[in-house]
Design an enzyme around this catalytic site. Structure first.
Site, PDB file in Angstrom:
ATOM      1  N   THR A 181      60.320-102.857   3.514  1.00 41.61           N
ATOM      2  CA  THR A 181      61.458-102.679   2.605  1.00 41.61           C
ATOM      3  C   THR A 181      62.663-103.331   3.239  1.00 41.61           C
ATOM      4  O   THR A 181      62.862-103.255   4.451  1.00 41.61           O
ATOM      5  CB  THR A 181      61.822-101.198   2.399  1.00 41.61           C
ATOM      6  OG1 THR A 181      62.010-100.614   3.681  1.00 41.61           O
ATOM      7  CG2 THR A 181      60.770-100.461   1.635  1.00 41.61           C
TER       8      THR A 181
ATOM      9  N   GLU B 141      57.716 -98.272  -1.606  1.00 45.33           N
ATOM     10  CA  GLU B 141      56.968 -97.115  -1.109  1.00 45.33           C
ATOM     11  C   GLU B 141      56.017 -96.553  -2.169  1.00 45.33           C
ATOM     12  O   GLU B 141      55.251 -95.641  -1.922  1.00 45.33           O
ATOM     13  CB  GLU B 141      57.949 -96.009  -0.674  1.00 45.33           C
ATOM     14  CG  GLU B 141      58.780 -96.369   0.552  1.00 45.33           C
ATOM     15  CD  GLU B 141      60.058 -97.131   0.212  1.00 45.33           C
ATOM     16  OE1 GLU B 141      60.133 -97.748  -0.882  1.00 45.33           O
ATOM     17  OE2 GLU B 141      60.989 -97.118   1.033  1.00 45.33           O
TER      18      GLU B 141
ATOM     19  N   LYS C 126      81.924 -90.548  -6.225  1.00 39.68           N
ATOM     20  CA  LYS C 126      82.219 -89.109  -6.199  1.00 39.68           C
ATOM     21  C   LYS C 126      83.718 -88.904  -6.435  1.00 39.68           C
ATOM     22  O   LYS C 126      84.524 -89.099  -5.553  1.00 39.68           O
ATOM     23  CB  LYS C 126      81.785 -88.508  -4.873  1.00 39.68           C
ATOM     24  CG  LYS C 126      80.276 -88.632  -4.675  1.00 39.68           C
ATOM     25  CD  LYS C 126      79.769 -87.874  -3.483  1.00 39.68           C
ATOM     26  CE  LYS C 126      78.282 -88.041  -3.328  1.00 39.68           C
ATOM     27  NZ  LYS C 126      77.857 -89.215  -2.550  1.00 39.68           N
TER      28      LYS C 126
ATOM     29  N   TRP D  91      80.150 -86.370 -10.001  1.00 42.42           N
ATOM     30  CA  TRP D  91      79.518 -87.669  -9.837  1.00 42.42           C
ATOM     31  C   TRP D  91      79.714 -88.565 -11.061  1.00 42.42           C
ATOM     32  O   TRP D  91      79.573 -88.121 -12.196  1.00 42.42           O
ATOM     33  CB  TRP D  91      78.012 -87.500  -9.610  1.00 42.42           C
ATOM     34  CG  TRP D  91      77.679 -86.947  -8.265  1.00 42.42           C
ATOM     35  CD1 TRP D  91      78.558 -86.489  -7.325  1.00 42.42           C
ATOM     36  CD2 TRP D  91      76.367 -86.778  -7.717  1.00 42.42           C
ATOM     37  NE1 TRP D  91      77.867 -86.053  -6.211  1.00 42.42           N
ATOM     38  CE2 TRP D  91      76.529 -86.217  -6.429  1.00 42.42           C
ATOM     39  CE3 TRP D  91      75.084 -87.052  -8.172  1.00 42.42           C
ATOM     40  CZ2 TRP D  91      75.452 -85.917  -5.596  1.00 42.42           C
ATOM     41  CZ3 TRP D  91      74.009 -86.753  -7.342  1.00 42.42           C
ATOM     42  CH2 TRP D  91      74.195 -86.197  -6.075  1.00 42.42           C
TER      43      TRP D  91
HETATM   44  P1  AMP Z   1      62.358-102.020  -3.695  1.00 39.92           P
HETATM   45  O1  AMP Z   1      61.637-101.114  -2.784  1.00 39.92           O
HETATM   46  O2  AMP Z   1      62.988-103.168  -3.018  1.00 39.92           O
HETATM   47  O3  AMP Z   1      61.517-102.396  -4.846  1.00 39.92           O
HETATM   48  O4  AMP Z   1      63.574-101.193  -4.285  1.00 39.92           O
HETATM   49  C1  AMP Z   1      63.379 -99.979  -4.942  1.00 39.92           C
HETATM   50  C2  AMP Z   1      64.677 -99.491  -5.514  1.00 39.92           C
HETATM   51  O5  AMP Z   1      65.158-100.395  -6.503  1.00 39.92           O
HETATM   52  C3  AMP Z   1      64.563 -98.168  -6.263  1.00 39.92           C
HETATM   53  O6  AMP Z   1      64.562 -97.058  -5.410  1.00 39.92           O
HETATM   54  C4  AMP Z   1      65.783 -98.232  -7.158  1.00 39.92           C
HETATM   55  O7  AMP Z   1      66.960 -97.860  -6.468  1.00 39.92           O
HETATM   56  C5  AMP Z   1      65.873 -99.701  -7.497  1.00 39.92           C
HETATM   57  N1  AMP Z   1      65.249 -99.936  -8.809  1.00 39.92           N
HETATM   58  C6  AMP Z   1      64.021-100.400  -9.081  1.00 39.92           C
HETATM   59  N2  AMP Z   1      63.830-100.503 -10.412  1.00 39.92           N
HETATM   60  C7  AMP Z   1      64.966-100.061 -10.998  1.00 39.92           C
HETATM   61  C8  AMP Z   1      65.387 -99.899 -12.357  1.00 39.92           C
HETATM   62  N3  AMP Z   1      64.628-100.221 -13.390  1.00 39.92           N
HETATM   63  N4  AMP Z   1      66.629 -99.394 -12.559  1.00 39.92           N
HETATM   64  C9  AMP Z   1      67.431 -99.065 -11.539  1.00 39.92           C
HETATM   65  N5  AMP Z   1      67.096 -99.208 -10.249  1.00 39.92           N
HETATM   66  C10 AMP Z   1      65.876 -99.694  -9.983  1.00 39.92           C
END
Ligand code: AMP
Length: 480
Positions: A125, A269, A377, A382
């Site tokens: 990640t 994850e 905040k 929020w």
């Molecule tokens: P990654 O592990 O790089 O795929 O990032 C995952 C994170 O991307 C998630 O925990 C979210 O915060 C964000 N994310 C993924 N899909 C969406 C979505 N459709 N809308 C908003 N945030 C998203």
């Protein structure tokens, strides 16, 4: 290579990368996809941490690999993903040629049998703070995820579909597309490095693509190109959008072009799919505005994934579409810890804390209101930064926007919009602020707007809010 070895890839979505997905994992080694958009130092950290035995790379990445090689002494060979005629003149001691290696074998190979819990893939990640952490996938989790991703309310891909993943194979397994397309016999179209609007549009048309998937930024480029040239899609029917919040205006724009835009959510994850935003039968007879309210959400949990939202004390919150709290998940393809135990025990009573803040409505549709680190905040309450960003980009003159909390003496934080205007478009601070009236509660209306030329992004295309918060740490709000 031996079973269990990690084999790195630095590659675009292409056929050799697909061969590696199956060849490496199929022999019992681990396909370690690396995001080439990370900083070189971070990539070196990842290659060393994973102890990659070999790294395969596309020719685009020769300069990067030349930088990495001296920092990664454990790598036994760097394999150029090309044939002999195109092997680059690289400053690399341990350079190998992909097609030479393949050509030396007779193709007669008995695939081994191994435990379903054997590792098949590894992906780090790209967190905005600290060192990247690895998620290790097993054959079992990958296959279950691919089955689930094929379901009718998920990718719904049959042997009659043509699917083009714009979402990279170098990050979160192209959302499972590299597995589910062959599994279902769908035609798979791989775009290589050409991710601009023109290249994608031409590929969609020449290959008869029916389904595609990618992050919002990519679609902004494609939609801009289509609008500029007055084009329509002749085969495309569905576009899956995720990775960042899909701006509601994008759903409308796709619909005008005859394409169903499906909002999805997941994370590294989670292999990565968690939810998909298809409508239920009962929504089909509803007026378009009510359908739209469902479509803008990140969707319902895919069978296999359980979700709940909890408050600060860990108490479960109601599924009323209003209460928002920390989103927790569990399921067969959700991780229980990071590679080599980094970060220690990360589960909360068996649930994985996503770091996202969300609502869940009575129909089960989850909506992300924020990253927990990004919520604004104000006076102990929020404010959703995503909702404020969605409104900003719905303004015809705004190309992209970020909402961050700016320091305020009375309210602690108040929303500040950092926005990029569309080329040639005009809009003032006051006009944009007026645009919020009637769309959100009064106290959610931002206190200020700053226009910039461009916004910073992470290596996976998400807004880099940590950098914005630093840049605007001393911003003086007119209300302060
Ligand atoms: P990654 O592990 O790089 O795929 O990032 C995952 C994170 O991307 C998630 O925990 C979210 O915060 C964000 N994310 C993924 N899909 C969406 C979505 N459709 N809308 C908003 N945030 C998203």
């Amino acid at each position: 290579m031996r079973a269990g070895d990690r084999i790195g890839t630095l590659a675009w979505n292409g056929y050799r990368h697909l061969e590696l997905y199956y060849g490496v994992s199929g022999m019992g080694a681990v396909t370690h996809t690396i995001n080439p958009r990370l900083f070189a130092d971070q990539i070196a950290y990842i290659v060393n941490h994973a102890e990659d035995a070999y790294v395969f790379f596309d020719l685009t990445f020769v300069p990067l690999v030349e930088k990495l090689a001296p920092q990664c002494p454990g790598v036994r060979g760097w394999v150029a993903m090309t044939d002999r005629a195109h092997v680059p003149q690289a400053r690399l001691a341990k350079l190998l040629c992909y097609e030479d290696l393949l050509g030396a074998e007779n193709g007669d190979y008995a695939w081994p049998q191994f435990d379903e819990w054997a590792a098949s893939g590894l992906c780090y990640t790209s967190g905005t703070t600290g060192n990247p952490k690895g998620t290790l996938y097993a054959h079992r989790t990958t296959v279950l995820h691919a089955y689930a991703a094929s379901l009718p309310d998920v990718f719904n891909v049959s042997a009659r579909e043509v699917i083009l993943p714009v979402v990279p194979m170098f990050h979160v397994n192209s959302w499972g597309v590299a597995y589910l397309a062959p599994m279902n016999g769908a035609k798979l179209v791989l775009p290589g490095a050409g991710l601009d609007g023109k290249s994608l549009y031409e590929l969609f048309e020449t290959e008869g693509v029916t389904v595609t998937a990618g992050v919002p930024t990519v679609w902004l480029g494609l939609l801009a190109y289509v609008a500029e040239h007055g084009l329509r899609f002749s085969s495309l029917r569905r576009a899956v959008v995720g990775g960042s919040a899909c701006p509601p205006a994008m759903i409308t724009r796709f619909a005008e072009l005859g394409v169903e835009c499906i909002h999805a959510w997941g994370m590294t994850e989670m292999s990565p799919l968690g939810s998909f935003g298809m409508l239920k039968g009962k929504h089909l007879g509803m007026p378009p505005e009510q359908q739209f309210e469902k479509r803008v959400k990140q969707g319902r949990a895919i069978f296999g994934v359980e979700m709940k939202i909890v408050d600060g004390a860990g108490r479960e919150l109601p599924r009323d579409g209003k209460a928002f709290g920390d989103l927790l998940v569990r399921g067969p393809w959700v991780t229980c810890g990071y590679f080599k135990g980094e970060g220690g025990d990360i589960l909360r009573d068996g649930w994985f804390p996503t770091g996202d803040v969300a609502t869940i409505d009575p129909d089960g549709y989850m909506q992300i209101t924020d990253r927990s680190k990004d919520v604004i905040k104000s006076g102990g309450e929020w404010i959703s930064s995503i909702e404020l960003e969605n409104i900003a980009v719905a303004h015809p003159a705004i190309a992209e926007a970020a909402a961050i909390g700016a320091a305020h003496p009375k309210w602690d934080e108040r929303p500040l919009i950092v926005a990029v205007r569309k080329a040639g478009a005009e809009v003032t601070r006051e006009e944009l602020l007026t645009f919020y009236e009637g769309k959100v509660a009064k106290w959610w209306i931002p206190d200020d707007v700053v226009f910039v030329e461009a916004l910073p992004h992470t290596a996976t295309g998400k807004l880099l809010k940590t950098q914005l918060r630093q840049e605007f740490a001393k911003h003086k709000l007119p209300t302060a």
